[in-house]
Design a protein around this motif. Structure first.
Motif, PDB file in Angstrom:
ATOM      1  N   SER A   1     -10.164 -11.680 -83.037  1.00 44.31           N
ATOM      2  CA  SER A   1      -9.161  -9.975 -83.421  1.00 44.31           C
ATOM      3  C   SER A   1      -7.860 -10.818 -83.776  1.00 44.31           C
ATOM      4  O   SER A   1      -7.167  -9.395 -84.029  1.00 44.31           O
ATOM      5  N   ASN A   2      -7.582 -11.553 -82.793  1.00 37.52           N
ATOM      6  CA  ASN A   2      -5.701 -11.908 -83.613  1.00 37.52           C
ATOM      7  C   ASN A   2      -5.584 -12.360 -84.752  1.00 37.52           C
ATOM      8  O   ASN A   2      -4.120 -13.053 -85.246  1.00 37.52           O
ATOM      9  N   GLU A   3      -6.254 -13.015 -85.681  1.00 35.92           N
ATOM     10  CA  GLU A   3      -6.588 -14.569 -86.885  1.00 35.92           C
ATOM     11  C   GLU A   3      -5.466 -13.189 -87.268  1.00 35.92           C
ATOM     12  O   GLU A   3      -4.584 -13.607 -87.866  1.00 35.92           O
TER      13      GLU A   3
ATOM     14  N   ILE B   1      -1.626  -7.476 -78.858  1.00 33.76           N
ATOM     15  CA  ILE B   1      -1.872  -7.889 -77.194  1.00 33.76           C
ATOM     16  C   ILE B   1      -3.693  -7.722 -76.973  1.00 33.76           C
ATOM     17  O   ILE B   1      -4.170  -7.983 -76.188  1.00 33.76           O
ATOM     18  N   VAL B   2      -3.733  -6.212 -77.498  1.00 32.98           N
ATOM     19  CA  VAL B   2      -4.715  -5.266 -76.772  1.00 32.98           C
ATOM     20  C   VAL B   2      -6.001  -6.325 -78.154  1.00 32.98           C
ATOM     21  O   VAL B   2      -6.681  -6.242 -77.801  1.00 32.98           O
ATOM     22  N   ASP B   3      -5.625  -6.317 -79.388  1.00 31.85           N
ATOM     23  CA  ASP B   3      -6.541  -7.144 -80.328  1.00 31.85           C
ATOM     24  C   ASP B   3      -6.708  -8.312 -79.704  1.00 31.85           C
ATOM     25  O   ASP B   3      -8.206  -8.430 -79.629  1.00 31.85           O
ATOM     26  N   THR B   4      -6.099  -9.352 -79.186  1.00 35.28           N
ATOM     27  CA  THR B   4      -6.489 -10.361 -78.358  1.00 35.28           C
ATOM     28  C   THR B   4      -7.582 -10.064 -77.561  1.00 35.28           C
ATOM     29  O   THR B   4      -8.076 -10.716 -77.255  1.00 35.28           O
TER      30      THR B   4
ATOM     31  N   LEU C   1     -11.926 -10.996 -74.483  1.00 33.77           N
ATOM     32  CA  LEU C   1     -10.990 -11.831 -73.008  1.00 33.77           C
ATOM     33  C   LEU C   1     -12.233 -10.949 -72.777  1.00 33.77           C
ATOM     34  O   LEU C   1     -12.854 -10.018 -71.976  1.00 33.77           O
ATOM     35  N   LYS C   2     -12.342 -12.108 -71.257  1.00 35.62           N
ATOM     36  CA  LYS C   2     -13.135 -11.118 -70.187  1.00 35.62           C
ATOM     37  C   LYS C   2     -12.310 -11.243 -69.070  1.00 35.62           C
ATOM     38  O   LYS C   2     -11.391 -12.210 -68.619  1.00 35.62           O
ATOM     39  N   PRO C   3     -12.437 -10.323 -68.430  1.00 37.19           N
ATOM     40  CA  PRO C   3     -11.483 -10.176 -67.201  1.00 37.19           C
ATOM     41  C   PRO C   3     -11.472 -11.331 -66.293  1.00 37.19           C
ATOM     42  O   PRO C   3     -12.365 -11.460 -66.035  1.00 37.19           O
TER      43      PRO C   3
ATOM     44  N   ILE D   1      -7.033  -8.958 -67.584  1.00 38.56           N
ATOM     45  CA  ILE D   1      -7.607  -9.800 -68.292  1.00 38.56           C
ATOM     46  C   ILE D   1      -6.642 -10.933 -68.501  1.00 38.56           C
ATOM     47  O   ILE D   1      -5.084 -10.980 -69.429  1.00 38.56           O
ATOM     48  N   TYR D   2      -6.521 -12.810 -68.825  1.00 39.23           N
ATOM     49  CA  TYR D   2      -5.946 -13.378 -69.124  1.00 39.23           C
ATOM     50  C   TYR D   2      -5.460 -13.590 -70.792  1.00 39.23           C
ATOM     51  O   TYR D   2      -6.717 -13.961 -70.796  1.00 39.23           O
TER      52      TYR D   2
END
Length: 103
Positions: A55-57, A89-92, A96-98, A37-38
């Motif tokens: 998720s990262n706000e 990063i996990v939350d970000t 997001l899609k792979p 995932i980018y």
């Protein structure tokens, strides 16, 4: 300012806690992937930026423009707390899609 190999290596070292980080060079910088995932990269002026997601706000990171014409991203400046970096990063990546595999 050119992005140095040393800075890229420093970022990779700080992301070791995630285990499955990959990267690829792109237009003088580097794009980073977690579990395919980018999620961010190193852009002009040696700044490590990650995509903005709801998720990262909660981390209240400073916004930064990676390059002219791009969407705003979050600047992940403090990389010393590896558990915090991992959580961000996990939350970000939750939203997001792979990347699609090439046929």
């Amino acid at each position: 300012m050119a992005i140095t190999k040393e800075y890229k290596d420093y970022i990779l070292e700080k992301l070791e806690c995630l285990g499955s980080i990959t990267y690829r060079p792109m237009m003088g910088g580097y794009l980073f992937y977690y579990q395919n995932i980018y999620f961010g990269g190193i852009y002009e002026e040696e700044r490590f930026l990650i995509k903005e997601t709801s998720s990262n706000e909660k981390y209240h990171l400073k916004e930064a423009l990676p390059y002219q014409g791009a969407k705003m991203m979050y600047w992940l400046k403090d990389l010393e707390d590896s558990e915090q970096v991992k959580n961000i990063i996990v939350d970000t990546c939750k939203e997001l899609k792979p990347k699609k595999k090439a046929d």
